[in-house]
Design a protein around this motif. Sequence first.
Motif, short mmCIF file in Angstrom:
data_model
loop_
_atom_site.label_atom_id
_atom_site.label_comp_id
_atom_site.label_asym_id
_atom_site.label_seq_id
_atom_site.Cartn_x
_atom_site.Cartn_y
_atom_site.Cartn_z
N ILE A 158 -1.63 47.03 -60.21
CA ILE A 158 -1.07 45.43 -60.35
C ILE A 158 -2.21 44.25 -60.40
O ILE A 158 -1.33 43.15 -60.96
CB ILE A 158 -0.39 45.30 -58.34
N ALA A 159 -3.66 44.28 -60.29
CA ALA A 159 -3.81 42.97 -60.65
C ALA A 159 -4.52 42.92 -61.84
O ALA A 159 -5.15 41.82 -61.98
CB ALA A 159 -4.70 43.01 -59.34
N LEU A 160 -5.05 44.25 -62.54
CA LEU A 160 -5.72 44.01 -63.71
C LEU A 160 -5.41 43.64 -64.88
O LEU A 160 -5.50 42.70 -65.35
CB LEU A 160 -6.18 45.52 -63.96
N PRO A 161 -3.83 43.30 -65.38
CA PRO A 161 -3.42 42.65 -65.59
C PRO A 161 -3.66 40.97 -65.57
O PRO A 161 -3.75 40.26 -66.40
CB PRO A 161 -1.44 43.24 -66.14
N SER A 162 -2.68 40.36 -63.92
CA SER A 162 -3.47 39.11 -63.98
C SER A 162 -5.04 38.88 -63.46
O SER A 162 -5.14 37.83 -64.38
CB SER A 162 -2.54 39.22 -62.21
N THR A 163 -5.74 39.34 -63.50
CA THR A 163 -6.96 39.52 -62.97
C THR A 163 -7.62 39.30 -65.13
O THR A 163 -7.76 38.49 -65.33
CB THR A 163 -8.15 40.57 -62.11
N GLY A 164 -6.66 40.12 -65.90
CA GLY A 164 -7.20 40.20 -67.14
C GLY A 164 -7.08 38.45 -67.38
O GLY A 164 -8.08 38.05 -68.60
N SER A 165 -5.93 38.19 -67.38
CA SER A 165 -5.15 36.80 -67.67
C SER A 165 -6.29 36.07 -67.59
O SER A 165 -6.63 35.04 -68.56
CB SER A 165 -3.76 36.67 -67.43
N ARG A 166 -6.51 36.19 -66.07
CA ARG A 166 -7.61 35.14 -65.25
C ARG A 166 -8.71 35.10 -66.19
O ARG A 166 -9.30 34.06 -66.61
CB ARG A 166 -7.87 35.30 -64.00
N PHE A 167 -9.19 36.52 -66.67
CA PHE A 167 -10.75 36.91 -66.63
C PHE A 167 -10.59 35.85 -68.30
O PHE A 167 -11.98 35.19 -68.51
CB PHE A 167 -10.77 38.15 -66.97
N ILE A 168 -9.75 36.16 -68.77
CA ILE A 168 -9.51 35.27 -70.69
C ILE A 168 -9.58 33.68 -70.36
O ILE A 168 -10.52 33.89 -71.26
CB ILE A 168 -8.82 36.37 -71.25
N GLY A 169 -8.73 33.44 -69.56
CA GLY A 169 -9.21 32.01 -68.78
C GLY A 169 -10.81 31.68 -69.06
O GLY A 169 -11.21 30.67 -69.53
N ASN A 170 -11.40 32.27 -67.56
CA ASN A 170 -12.72 32.09 -67.63
C ASN A 170 -13.15 32.35 -68.81
O ASN A 170 -14.26 31.61 -68.99
CB ASN A 170 -12.75 32.78 -66.16
N ALA A 171 -13.38 33.74 -69.52
CA ALA A 171 -14.41 33.62 -70.36
C ALA A 171 -13.69 32.35 -71.65
O ALA A 171 -15.08 31.98 -72.18
CB ALA A 171 -13.73 34.97 -71.37
N ALA A 172 -12.52 32.14 -72.19
CA ALA A 172 -12.40 31.16 -73.04
C ALA A 172 -13.15 29.49 -72.37
O ALA A 172 -13.57 28.89 -73.36
CB ALA A 172 -11.03 31.25 -72.93
N TRP A 173 -13.02 29.67 -71.41
CA TRP A 173 -13.87 28.33 -70.76
C TRP A 173 -15.02 27.97 -70.83
O TRP A 173 -15.77 27.37 -70.68
CB TRP A 173 -12.88 28.17 -68.98
N PHE A 174 -15.79 29.01 -70.41
CA PHE A 174 -17.33 29.48 -69.92
C PHE A 174 -17.80 29.41 -71.94
O PHE A 174 -18.70 28.52 -72.49
CB PHE A 174 -17.36 30.95 -70.40
N LEU A 175 -16.84 30.56 -73.24
CA LEU A 175 -17.22 29.92 -74.00
C LEU A 175 -17.17 29.04 -74.73
O LEU A 175 -17.28 28.13 -76.03
CB LEU A 175 -16.82 31.37 -74.80
N GLU A 176 -16.37 28.21 -74.44
CA GLU A 176 -15.04 26.96 -75.12
C GLU A 176 -16.27 25.60 -75.37
O GLU A 176 -16.66 25.48 -76.34
CB GLU A 176 -14.54 26.28 -74.52
N PRO A 177 -17.00 25.14 -74.91
CA PRO A 177 -18.35 23.87 -75.03
C PRO A 177 -19.53 25.01 -75.89
O PRO A 177 -20.46 24.30 -76.46
CB PRO A 177 -19.07 24.21 -72.88
N ILE A 178 -19.78 25.93 -75.46
CA ILE A 178 -20.71 26.74 -76.57
C ILE A 178 -20.18 26.71 -77.64
O ILE A 178 -20.87 26.40 -78.98
CB ILE A 178 -20.49 28.10 -76.05
N VAL A 179 -19.01 27.25 -78.35
CA VAL A 179 -18.72 27.13 -79.38
C VAL A 179 -18.30 25.36 -79.78
O VAL A 179 -18.59 24.71 -80.75
CB VAL A 179 -17.21 27.45 -79.73
#
Length: 434
Positions: A158-179
């Motif tokens: 149940i949680a992996l897809p939802s967690t995946g969406s949140r992880f993708i958002g957090n990963a993008a948020w982390f990479l964003e200032p670097i890029v």
Amino acid sequence: MKKNKKILVVSLSVTLGLSLLFTPALLLLAPWLSKTLFTDPRIYWPLIAITPIIPIVAVSAVIRGYFQGKQNMKPAAVSQILEQVVRIGLIITLTKMFLPYGIEYAAAAAMFASIIGELASLLYLLTSFKLKKHFRVRKNFFKYVSSGKDTLKQLFSIALPSTGSRFIGNAAWFLEPIVVAQSLAIAGISSSLATQQYGELTGFALPLLMLPSFITFALSTSLVPAVSEAHAIGNHDLVTHRLHQALRITFITGCLALVVLFVFADPIMQLMYGKTNAAIYITYLAPIFIFSYYQMPLQSVLQALNLAKAAMYNSLIGAIVKLAFIFALSSQPQFGIMGTAIGFAASIVLVTFLHFATITKVINLSIEVRSYVLTVIVTFISGWIGHICYQYLTIPASLYISILVTGICFIALALSFKIISKNEIMLIVPFKKK
């Protein structure tokens, strides 16, 4: 009751285990991250200061999810309000206190204020849990962990897809200032100026643009159990009705907020921050952010319809597009930081349309064209009236009066055109069964 306890224990074990892994990793990587990826050594102390928040947020998320699963929204709502009040109060106090020592120490103090805010929220949640619970979590804790293999599989399904969406958002948020930092460096912009411009975009403009999202967050929280229940009994008409209601209220409230921000961007920026540098981002992104407000209820419906995996893929596509646009455009001197804003806009619009297209494959969802067209007309008229009012008023409170006039005109016209009813103005969050 035993199943509830097992789910809670396994969830706490997984989140705490992961947080204990990521916390020291961030501490060890902080020097390299600040100097190499963020290209600004001053980020080191803010990174160190924010690190302890990881386990706090992890436990808070589990306890908050427990209450939401019990359909008790009060602890989650109160805890978030408490966190915001404590965080903002401490940020005002601590940043002024540490600013004489340097901007990096003031930023670290702001990060520390966020930790205290999250800690206050967690303490409230734990207190509420202790008062409301019907079992002792510590009793046979490791026994439940060792026997929770099947529970863990069910949670992950149940949680992996939802967690995946949140992880993708957090990963993008982390990479964003670097890029952004690397792209602006390629464009020939110094790291200090890049930090300033990115701070104006994400620290001044985006928080104002995201302000109306508290309504969409409330709608999204209500939608998940409401739509899940209707979908479980096969009542697709009720699912469609609730989604239409959420999207219509989102559009109306979003238009009201965005017309105020668009028309009064410069004076609002001057009033709040003493300068108008970030006003251009607000005027550019304000019309686009209506799509951002749509994302929360659409994603909630996707989760309620067991389409969380599709939502995760949509989020992944949006994150990739955003980072690609940022790198391609921000590295060009003629775009600079505006390339980052364009990347935000492209990602927001794309993910919203992907969510909408995914939902229309499952349920018959049509757009009420008349209501949306009338809302756009009302938005233009009220914005024009507010602009004229601000141009002709010369008193000190002209901004407040003009915003008030804009809001009154918008609501009055919306009621006159029957876009929204009086009951809907007073009743935004609850969804009553028909």
